[in-house]
Design a protein around this motif. Sequence first.
Motif, short mmCIF file in Angstrom:
data_model
loop_
_atom_site.label_atom_id
_atom_site.label_comp_id
_atom_site.label_asym_id
_atom_site.label_seq_id
_atom_site.Cartn_x
_atom_site.Cartn_y
_atom_site.Cartn_z
N SER A 1 1.02 4.01 -3.04
CA SER A 1 0.72 5.43 -2.80
C SER A 1 1.90 6.31 -3.19
CB SER A 1 0.32 5.66 -1.34
OG SER A 1 1.41 5.43 -0.49
N CYS B 1 -5.33 -2.69 -0.63
CA CYS B 1 -4.21 -3.31 0.09
C CYS B 1 -4.35 -3.09 1.59
CB CYS B 1 -2.88 -2.75 -0.39
SG CYS B 1 -2.42 -3.33 -2.02
N LEU B 2 -4.76 -1.90 1.99
CA LEU B 2 -4.96 -1.62 3.42
C LEU B 2 -6.08 -2.48 4.00
CD1 LEU B 2 -4.56 2.25 3.48
CD2 LEU B 2 -2.98 0.56 4.39
N ALA B 3 -7.17 -2.64 3.23
CA ALA B 3 -8.28 -3.47 3.70
C ALA B 3 -7.85 -4.93 3.83
CB ALA B 3 -9.46 -3.35 2.74
N ALA C 1 0.83 -1.20 0.00
CA ALA C 1 0.00 0.00 0.00
C ALA C 1 0.87 1.26 0.00
CB ALA C 1 -0.94 0.00 1.21
N TRP D 1 -6.30 5.81 -5.63
CA TRP D 1 -6.57 5.43 -4.24
C TRP D 1 -7.24 4.07 -4.08
CZ3 TRP D 1 -11.48 4.58 -2.57
CH2 TRP D 1 -12.51 5.10 -3.34
N PRO D 2 -8.07 3.58 -5.01
CA PRO D 2 -8.67 2.26 -4.75
C PRO D 2 -7.64 1.13 -4.61
CG PRO D 2 -9.89 3.38 -6.48
CD PRO D 2 -8.65 4.19 -6.22
N TRP D 3 -6.52 1.24 -5.30
CA TRP D 3 -5.51 0.19 -5.23
C TRP D 3 -4.88 0.09 -3.84
CZ3 TRP D 3 -5.60 -3.41 -8.67
CH2 TRP D 3 -6.07 -3.12 -9.94
N TYR D 4 -4.42 1.22 -3.31
CA TYR D 4 -3.78 1.10 -2.00
C TYR D 4 -4.80 0.98 -0.88
CZ TYR D 4 -3.80 6.30 -2.11
OH TYR D 4 -4.14 7.61 -2.22
N THR D 5 -6.01 1.43 -1.10
CA THR D 5 -7.07 1.22 -0.11
C THR D 5 -7.41 -0.27 -0.03
OG1 THR D 5 -7.95 3.42 -0.58
CG2 THR D 5 -9.40 1.89 0.56
#
Length: 93
Positions: free
Chosen positions: A64, A76-78, A60, A70-74
């Motif tokens: 970033s 990864c965070l999820a 993530a 943002w959907p890609w690293y979000t």
Amino acid sequence: MKKLMAMIDFLSGVHAVDLILVIVAAEIIAITLYWHVNRRGIAPRELLPNLAAGALLLLALRLSLSDYSWPWYTACLALAGVANVADLRQRWR
């Protein structure tokens, strides 16, 4: 001074994160091989959720820093959160 600037450039970019991800991957491989050969140490299935959570957090960060949307690293965070919950659930037993 030139070496110092090169080190600062390396650490401020995505390459430092790439290096850490490679080290995490090597750690997973080494622990898995050691366990399969010796049947000692931490079983890979017990360690995998923890390492997956860390690797996903690093991914993530890398996404970033690379200006991905943002959907890609979000995502990864999820997924890191899911891996963390799996790790906690496994340890809680």
